[in-house]
Design a protein around this motif. Structure first.
Motif, short mmCIF file in Angstrom:
data_model
loop_
_atom_site.label_atom_id
_atom_site.label_comp_id
_atom_site.label_asym_id
_atom_site.label_seq_id
_atom_site.Cartn_x
_atom_site.Cartn_y
_atom_site.Cartn_z
N GLU A 1 -44.44 107.49 86.45
CA GLU A 1 -43.16 107.82 85.50
C GLU A 1 -42.23 106.30 85.48
O GLU A 1 -41.52 106.37 84.70
CB GLU A 1 -42.22 108.73 86.15
N PRO B 1 -44.80 113.50 84.17
CA PRO B 1 -43.54 114.50 84.46
C PRO B 1 -44.05 115.62 85.02
O PRO B 1 -43.10 116.31 85.72
CB PRO B 1 -43.40 114.90 82.80
N THR C 1 -36.75 110.57 82.18
CA THR C 1 -37.77 110.60 83.53
C THR C 1 -37.43 111.73 84.37
O THR C 1 -38.03 112.44 84.87
CB THR C 1 -37.48 109.26 84.21
#
Length: 196
Positions: free
Chosen positions: A27, A64, A119
């Protein structure tokens, strides 16, 4: 640090589509860097366009999902204690939490287009125990066009891929404005339904 990043990107290139997938799973490696570079690799004939878009889109869902899982199974105490080690301070968590509470499940889609929120938004989605299939679907629906556009610009720029920022501003600003308008319409409709 810059040399380390360049070596890491070279390693991703050696892994081909798997490398693009892994890079997007992490991420904190910006898609804005990886995908235009992968587009350059496409322009050099080292990968195929749709293979990179698919790898980027899928990696952009798995990354995610890891943060979603941390939110779902670790909860706020874990994140408040250890989040600072992965750039998640209490203020950022609070902002992401409020954004999720205000906008509901659709935030898993819309927040992907917002730098700084995209994020972290996975964490409150997990803490709210949002259906993981819905979360994954919304995330994929956002990551597919993002991957397409970044890879496309990388291909178009060829060897000048490092200049992607200027070109992205030229073409993605209208695209981004369109998404913001759609998002605002969604918020307006949702607000009116709650008022009735």
């Amino acid at each position: 640090m810059e040399q380390l990043l360049l070596e890491l990107l070279e390693w991703f290139k050696d892994l081909s589509y798997l490398g693009v997938f892994i890079a997007l799973c992490i991420e904190f490696i910006p898609a804005e860097l990886v995908l235009p570079l992968a587009g350059f690799w496409v322009s050099e004939g080292e990968m195929r366009f749709w293979g990179v878009v698919i790898a980027g889109s899928l990696g952009g869902v798995v990354g995610p999902l890891t943060l979603y899982s941390i939110g779902r199974f670790g909860g706020r105490p874990l994140l408040e204690t250890y989040g600072k080690y992965v750039f998640m301070n209490k203020d950022n968590l609070q902002k992401a939490d409020q954004f999720f509470q205000s906008h509901g499940a659709f935030v898993a889609f819309s927040a992907r287009f917002l730098p700084g929120v995209r994020t972290l938004i996975s964490v409150p989605c997990g803490m709210a125990k949002m259906n993981p299939w819905i979360f994954s679907l919304y995330t994929f629906l956002a990551m597919a066009p993002i991957s397409f556009f970044y890879v496309y610009f990388g291909v178009e720029l060829g060897e000048n891929w490092t200049e992607v920022k200027g070109l992205l501003q030229q073409y993605l600003v209208p695209f981004g404005i369109g998404l913001v308008i759609v998002f605002l319409i969604y918020l307006l409709v949702t607000h009116r339904k709650r008022s009735v």
